[in-house]
Design a protein around this motif. Structure first.
Motif, PDB file in Angstrom:
ATOM      1  N   LEU A   1     125.468  68.914   7.896  1.00 31.60           N
ATOM      2  CA  LEU A   1     125.274  68.982   9.352  1.00 31.60           C
ATOM      3  C   LEU A   1     126.544  69.381  10.084  1.00 31.60           C
ATOM      4  N   GLU A   2     127.596  69.645   9.318  1.00 31.44           N
ATOM      5  CA  GLU A   2     128.920  69.869   9.909  1.00 31.44           C
ATOM      6  C   GLU A   2     128.924  70.882  11.057  1.00 31.44           C
ATOM      7  N   GLU A   3     128.312  72.035  10.810  1.00 23.21           N
ATOM      8  CA  GLU A   3     128.325  73.086  11.841  1.00 23.21           C
ATOM      9  C   GLU A   3     127.532  72.634  13.064  1.00 23.21           C
ATOM     10  N   LEU A   4     126.381  72.027  12.838  1.00 21.20           N
ATOM     11  CA  LEU A   4     125.546  71.582  13.965  1.00 21.20           C
ATOM     12  C   LEU A   4     126.270  70.549  14.819  1.00 21.20           C
TER      13      LEU A   4
ATOM     14  N   TYR B   1     107.251  74.465   7.343  1.00 21.99           N
ATOM     15  CA  TYR B   1     107.866  73.379   8.122  1.00 21.99           C
ATOM     16  C   TYR B   1     108.533  73.907   9.387  1.00 21.99           C
ATOM     17  N   PHE B   2     109.112  75.103   9.271  1.00 25.26           N
ATOM     18  CA  PHE B   2     109.773  75.673  10.450  1.00 25.26           C
ATOM     19  C   PHE B   2     108.739  76.068  11.505  1.00 25.26           C
TER      20      PHE B   2
ATOM     21  N   ILE C   1     116.137  70.435   6.509  1.00 24.45           N
ATOM     22  CA  ILE C   1     116.538  69.517   7.583  1.00 24.45           C
ATOM     23  C   ILE C   1     117.551  70.153   8.550  1.00 24.45           C
ATOM     24  N   PRO C   2     118.625  70.783   8.059  1.00 29.88           N
ATOM     25  CA  PRO C   2     119.547  71.402   9.028  1.00 29.88           C
ATOM     26  C   PRO C   2     118.869  72.490   9.872  1.00 29.88           C
ATOM     27  N   GLU C   3     117.957  73.239   9.268  1.00 27.25           N
ATOM     28  CA  GLU C   3     117.267  74.298  10.017  1.00 27.25           C
ATOM     29  C   GLU C   3     116.335  73.689  11.079  1.00 27.25           C
TER      30      GLU C   3
ATOM     31  N   ARG D   1     116.730  74.179  15.180  1.00 25.13           N
ATOM     32  CA  ARG D   1     115.675  74.562  16.121  1.00 25.13           C
ATOM     33  C   ARG D   1     115.558  73.568  17.266  1.00 25.13           C
ATOM     34  N   LEU D   2     115.707  72.280  16.969  1.00 28.05           N
ATOM     35  CA  LEU D   2     115.694  71.277  18.044  1.00 28.05           C
ATOM     36  C   LEU D   2     116.828  71.523  19.030  1.00 28.05           C
TER      37      LEU D   2
END
Ligand SMILES: [Zn+2]
Ligand SMILES: [Zn+2]
Length: 282
Positions: A31-34, A237-238, A272-274, A278-279
């Protein structure tokens, strides 16, 4: 720009229940970038109190969960979902993604199974009704399995819309408890499209129901490689994520994503990161 809260506890990566092994081993690093985005904040999931849990479950559940080694992360798992929903109800964030170590939707009043311990979503709803004006909740469950614990706990509650994608078709007389048979389309050549269409078809219920919050119970055990396989791939899922975002927007309500089943670390990493991206961006 939407404010997004991520609820996570390090124990979910280290000692998550056995059936899902170390599925979250790549987190929180993935999740670092997010987490560099200005509208994203990560919170450490606090432990839920026994007092709160006992508003939903029988007293003997505390002893049953204490004896079960799969449930070592049960209190933090519930705590993160409760904290996420509270932050949404107070308007501190607009969307939440809640990691868990132990699942919730197979936990009923006095029983649990299937790597679930306490019913995270129902406990969170109970809490938020105490501290806010929120009364009505829509739960969309796209885990591979029937959310039997959740259904038992909300069955008599007309202010909870519970739509579950599983192995049977059912609709209660008041239309607030719905099961949609998606097992019949498992392994179809276009399983992704058919599954996503089945979800899309059920979403107009949300606007009609007028909930205060939309909850998406996201399991990736439906993936073609995972233990509840319906032959889906990541793309499904996306697309479901985008449908949930669009529905919450249309209704002007927040969106909470709660993690459900799924065992494979590479699928957790691929999805999960994708979903969180999107959120954050949409
Ligand atoms: Zn499942
Ligand atoms: Zn169901």
């Amino acid at each position: 720009m939407k404010k997004v809260g991520i609820f996570y506890h390090p124990s979910f990566s280290r000692k998550s229940y056995m059936t899902i092994g170390n599925r979250l081993r790549d987190f929180p690093e993935a999740l670092e970038e997010l987490l560099t985005r200005p509208n994203v904040q990560m919170f450490t999931s606090p432990r839920a109190s026994e007092e709160l849990i006992l508003k939903v479950h029988a007293p003997e559940m505390l002893r049953m969960v204490a004896r079960d080694p799969f449930c070592s992360t049960a209190y933090e798992s519930v705590g993160g979902v409760v904290a996420g929903m509270e932050a949404l109800a107070k308007g501190e964030i607009d969307r939440a993604f809640c990691f868990i170590g132990a699942g919730g939707h197979h936990a009923g009043y006095r029983q649990f199974w299937g790597a679930c311990c306490f019913n995270d979503v129902v406990i969170a709803i109970t809490r938020v009704r105490e501290i806010s004006s929120w009364r009505r909740f829509a739960i969309y469950d796209t885990d591979a399995h029937h959310g039997d614990g959740t259904r038992q706990l909300v069955d008599g509650d007309p202010e909870v819309l519970h739509v579950c994608f599983c192995g049977a078709n059912y609709a209660s007389a008041d239309g607030t408890k719905v099961d949609v048979d998606v097992y019949r389309l498992a392994w179809a050549a276009d399983a992704n499209r058919q599954y996503v269409d089945a979800v899309r078809h059920q979403l107009p219920r949300v606007a009609q129901f007028r909930p205060d919050l939309l909850i998406w119970y996201y399991g990736f055990d439906t993936h073609l490689e995972d233990y509840g396989s319906l032959g889906l791939t990541e793309e499904a899922y996306f697309q479901i994520c985008d449908l949930m975002i669009a529905t919450a927007e249309e209704c002007g309500i927040p969106l909470q994503v709660v993690l459900g089943g799924g065992s494979l670390p590479h699928l957790a990493l691929a999805t999960i990161p994708e979903i969180i991206r999107r959120l954050v961006e949409h």
